[in-house]
Design an enzyme around this catalytic site. Structure first.
Site, PDB file in Angstrom:
ATOM      1  N   ASP A 178      12.359 -21.573  44.635  1.00 30.65           N
ATOM      2  CA  ASP A 178      12.801 -20.746  45.349  1.00 30.65           C
ATOM      3  C   ASP A 178      13.303 -20.709  46.921  1.00 30.65           C
ATOM      4  OD1 ASP A 178      10.611 -21.385  46.762  1.00 30.65           O
ATOM      5  OD2 ASP A 178       8.957 -20.809  45.896  1.00 30.65           O
ATOM      6  N   ASP A 332      32.106 -16.127  41.920  1.00 29.15           N
ATOM      7  CA  ASP A 332      32.166 -16.405  40.339  1.00 29.15           C
ATOM      8  C   ASP A 332      33.441 -15.636  39.777  1.00 29.15           C
ATOM      9  OD1 ASP A 332      30.363 -17.575  38.537  1.00 29.15           O
ATOM     10  OD2 ASP A 332      30.329 -15.501  37.865  1.00 29.15           O
ATOM     11  N   GLU A 361      36.004 -19.692  42.340  1.00 31.91           N
ATOM     12  CA  GLU A 361      35.820 -20.210  40.739  1.00 31.91           C
ATOM     13  C   GLU A 361      36.760 -20.171  40.124  1.00 31.91           C
ATOM     14  OE1 GLU A 361      32.491 -20.652  37.106  1.00 31.91           O
ATOM     15  OE2 GLU A 361      33.174 -18.687  37.904  1.00 31.91           O
ATOM     16  N   ASP A 428      27.493 -26.326  35.772  1.00 32.53           N
ATOM     17  CA  ASP A 428      28.170 -25.473  34.571  1.00 32.53           C
ATOM     18  C   ASP A 428      28.794 -27.220  33.873  1.00 32.53           C
ATOM     19  OD1 ASP A 428      28.473 -23.170  34.858  1.00 32.53           O
ATOM     20  OD2 ASP A 428      29.700 -22.917  36.393  1.00 32.53           O
TER      21      ASP A 428
END
Length: 588
Positions: A178, A332, A361, A428
Site C-alpha cells: 500500500d 499506459d 508507454e 512487463d
C-alpha cells in the site's frame, strides 16, 4: 567516387531540423556510411539573401549503413533558408528542396543565384515550438514501484485472501502492499540516491495490477485514500523526490460504472458512445464484441475522441494534480490513443504544472508523439533491447551495439534524448537477474550502462538487491526486506553508481559519443562530455570472459573514478585500463 544520392536524406521541421532553443536551430543530414568527404550547409535569411554563409557540418554519428552530419546555426532574424553542399571524391553537389544540382566551380544552386527560392526553410523560430522537457528530469534517477508488492504499511487495508509476504505470485495473488508502505520506506530510497518515483496504477480496481480501473476518482481502498497519497507526495517532496503516477486512459475496467451501464442498457445507454461497441448484445467470449486492450474482455477500450470521455479523463488528471501535487504522468498503452487527445491532455497538464513530466508507454519508434505537442519522453525499451542483445543474447557485438544506439539517438531531438525514460526492466519484463542467468557481474555491467547513458535512468524495485523472476507475474514478486536475503553488495554498488551520476553533470546532461576505434567484439567504449567540453568521462565495458586492455587516449588521461570490480586495474597511470571478463570502468 560520387555522392550516393539514394542514401541522402533530410526533412525540414523534423528530427533533422528543429529548434534547439529560442536562438538556435539544429540541422542534420544523413548520407551513406563512408561516402561523403565533406558536408556543409549554406544558410541565410530569405529576406537578406546577400548575407549568406557556409557552415561546416560535423560527422556526429554512424550506424551500419549511414553517417549522420550535424550543425547548429543561430539565425539573426529567426528565419532560416538553407542548402547542403556535399563532397565525395571529385563530385560536388547541392541539395535543395528540389533535389540535387551540380556544385562545380562553387556555383550556387540555380534557384539561389539571386534569391533563396527552392531552398529548404525553417520559416520562423517560434518560441512555442521549442521542445522543452522539464528541467529536473535530466538530473533524476527514477525508481519504479508496483504498489501492491513493495511494502505493507497498513495491514488493516489488506483485501480478503491476502497471502503471506514473499514467494512467487500467481496472476490473482494479493500481498497487501500500500501507499503507507512506500511512505515508511522513503528513507531507504533516499539512501539509495533515488530522486523520483514512478508508481504503477493506484486507482480503484479489482485486480492487483490496477490497470483495469473501475473508478478514476478514487484511490484503491487497498492502497489508502487521497489523504494517504497527499502524505506520500509531501513526504517525497520534503526529500527532494518527485512522484509520477500511471494514467490508464486507453481502456478501463469492465466494472467501470459507464461500461456497466452499457452492459445493462445496450444501445439505450447514455454511455454507449464512450466505448467502441461492435455489436449488440455485448458478448465477452470467445472474443469480446467491443474493442479492448488486446483481446482482454475485462479491459474495454475507451473512445478518447468522444468529447465527454476526453473531458472526464483530462479533468480527472488535473484534479489529482491539484489535490495532491504529483509531478507527472506515465501514460499506459499511449500509442493506441488518438494524437489529438494527447495534445489536449498535454496542454491542460502543463497549464496546471509546467514542469510536469509526461512519459508515454511506446515500445517502438515514437517520433509521432515526441514533436513537443504531446509527450516529453517515452519509455526507452529500444535501449533495453540493445543492452540485452549485447549482454544477454550476445546477438550483437560492440560495434553493432554502437550502431543501434546511434540510430536510436538520431530519431529524436537532443533535448528529448536527454530525458528518455531508460530502463532495464519493468513489471512487463522478466527481471534482469533472471534474464542474465543469475550473473551479478553481468548485472553490474548493465547497470553501469544504464546509469552512465544519455537519458533518465529508472530502476525497477528490487533489482538493486538482486531480486529475480521470469515474466509476469513472476517479475512482480513482493519486495525483499529481510536484509539477510538481500544482495547488499549489489545495493552498495547501485548507491555508488548513482552517486557517480549525481556528481558528474556530463553523465546527466552531456553528449554521448562512441569511440568507434575501440568498440567491437566484446567491447563498448563511449565518452560523455559536458556542454563546455569539461567534466569529460570515458566509459568502457567488456562483456566477454577474456580479459582485455583498453587503450586510453591522450586527452582522456586522468584517473579511474569507478569500476564494477576491484579486479579492474590501470597499471600504466591510466594509459590503459585492464578489464577482466564481465567488467566495466569509468575514467576521467
Amino acid at each position: 567516387m560520387t555522392v550516393s544520392r539514394e542514401a541522402i536524406h533530410h526533412r525540414p521541421k523534423s528530427n533533422y531540423a528543429y529548434a534547439l532553443d529560442e536562438e538556435r536551430i539544429q540541422l542534420r543530414l544523413r548520407s551513406e556510411k563512408g561516402n561523403l568527404d565533406d558536408c556543409a550547409v549554406l544558410v541565410a535569411d530569405k529576406f537578406d539573401w546577400p548575407n549568406r554563409e557556409c557552415v561546416s557540418m560535423d560527422l556526429v554519428r554512424s550506424d551500419a549503413q549511414f553517417d549522420y552530419w550535424q550543425a547548429t546555426v543561430t539565425p539573426q532574424h529567426k528565419r532560416l533558408c538553407y542548402a547542403f553542399h556535399l563532397t565525395a571524391g571529385n563530385e560536388e553537389l547541392w541539395l535543395t528542396e528540389w533535389g540535387f544540382e551540380s556544385a562545380a566551380d562553387n556555383n550556387l544552386p540555380t534557384a539561389g543565384k539571386d534569391r533563396s527560392l527552392h531552398y529548404f526553410e525553417y520559416p520562423f523560430l517560434n518560441a512555442g515550438d521549442v521542445i522543452r522537457p522539464p528541467d529536473w528530469v535530466s538530473d533524476a534517477v527514477f525508481y519504479q514501484i508496483f504498489p501492491e508488492r513493495f511494502a505493507n504499511g497498513d495491514p488493516e487495508l489488506d483485501p480478503e485472501g491476502v497471502e503471506e509476504w514473499g514467494g512467487k505470485p500467481a496472476q490473482d495473488s494479493f500481498y497487501g502492499g500500500d501507499l503507507q508502505g512506500i511512505i515508511e520506506n522513503l528513507d531507504y530510497l533516499t539512501e539509495l540516491g533515488i530522486t523520483a518515483l514512478y508508481l504503477t496504477p493506484i486507482f480503484a480496481s479489482e485486480s492487483n495490477h490496477k490497470y483495469n480501473v473501475t473508478d478514476y476518482e478514487q484511490i484503491d481502498q487497498q492502497f489508502g485514500d487521497q489523504e494517504t497519497l497527499s502524505r506520500l507526495v509531501d513526504a517525497a517532496h520534503s526529500r527532494g523526490m518527485r512522484v509520477v503516477l500511471d494514467a490508464v486512459f486507453n481502456h478501463c475496467g469492465r466494472q467501470f460504472e459507464p461500461f456497466q451501464d452499457v452492459i445493462e442498457h445496450g444501445r439505450d445507454s447514455e454511455y454507449v458512445d464512450w466505448f467502441h461497441i461492435n455489436e449488440f448484445p455485448i458478448q465477452f467470449e470467445p472474443r469480446p464484441s467491443y474493442d479492448t486492450f488486446g483481446f482482454e474482455s475485462y479491459m474495454p477500450k475507451l473512445d478518447t475522441e468522444n468529447p465527454e470521455v476526453k473531458s472526464y479523463l483530462i479533468e480527472t488528471a488535473i484534479d489529482w494534480m491539484e489535490k495532491t501535487g504529483i509531478d507527472g504522468w506515465r501514460l499506459d498503452v499511449a500509442d493506441e490513443v488518438d494524437h489529438q487527445f494527447w495534445r489536449e491532455f498535454r496542454q491542460a497538464i502543463k497549464n496546471v504544472k509546467p514542469e510536469a513530466y509526461i512519459v508515454g508507454e511506446v515500445w517502438h519508434d515514437a517520433r509521432p508523439w515526441l514533436q513537443g505537442d504531446q509527450f516529453d519522453a517515452v519509455m526507452n525499451y529500444p535501449f533495453l533491447y540493445a543492452v540485452d542483445g549485447f549482454l544477454e543474447e550476445e546477438s550483437i557485438d560492440g560495434e553493432s551495439f554502437a550502431n543501434k544506439i546511434n540510430r536510436f539517438l538520431t530519431r529524436y531531438p537532443d533535448q528529448t534524448n536527454e530525458v528518455l525514460f531508460n530502463l532495464l526492466g519493468s513489471h512487463d519484463t522478466a527481471r534482469i537477474r533472471y534474464r542474465y542467468d543469475e550473473s551479478i557481474r553481468t548485472i553490474k555491467v548493465a547497470l553501469l550502462l544504464l546509469l552512465t547513458f544519455r537519458g533518465t535512468p529508472c530502476i525497477y524495485y528490487g533489482d538493486e538487491i538482486g531480486m529475480t523472476g521470469a515474466d509476469d507475474p513472476d517479475c512482480r514478486r513482493p519486495m525483499i526486506w529481510d536484509i539477510g536475503s538481500q544482495d547488499r553488495d549489489l545495493r552498495q554498488y547501485v548507491t555508488e553508481l548513482i552517486t557517480l551520476r549525481t556528481d558528474h553533470r556530463s553523465l546527466r546532461r552531456g553528449s554521448l559519443t562512441f569511440c568507434r576505434d575501440r568498440c567491437g567484439d566484446d567491447i563498448v567504449v563511449y565518452r560523455r562530455v559536458g556542454d563546455e567540453g569539461d567534466d569529460a568521462l570515458t566509459v568502457a565495458v567488456n562483456r566477454g570472459d577474456t580479459p582485455v586492455s583498453v587503450p586510453v587516449m591522450e586527452d582522456e588521461v586522468g584517473s579511474l573514478c569507478f569500476t564494477t570490480s576491484p579486479a579492474v586495474t590501470s597499471p600504466d597511470g591510466v594509459e590503459s585500463v585492464d578489464l577482466p571478463g564481465s567488467a566495466g570502468a569509468v575514467w576521467q
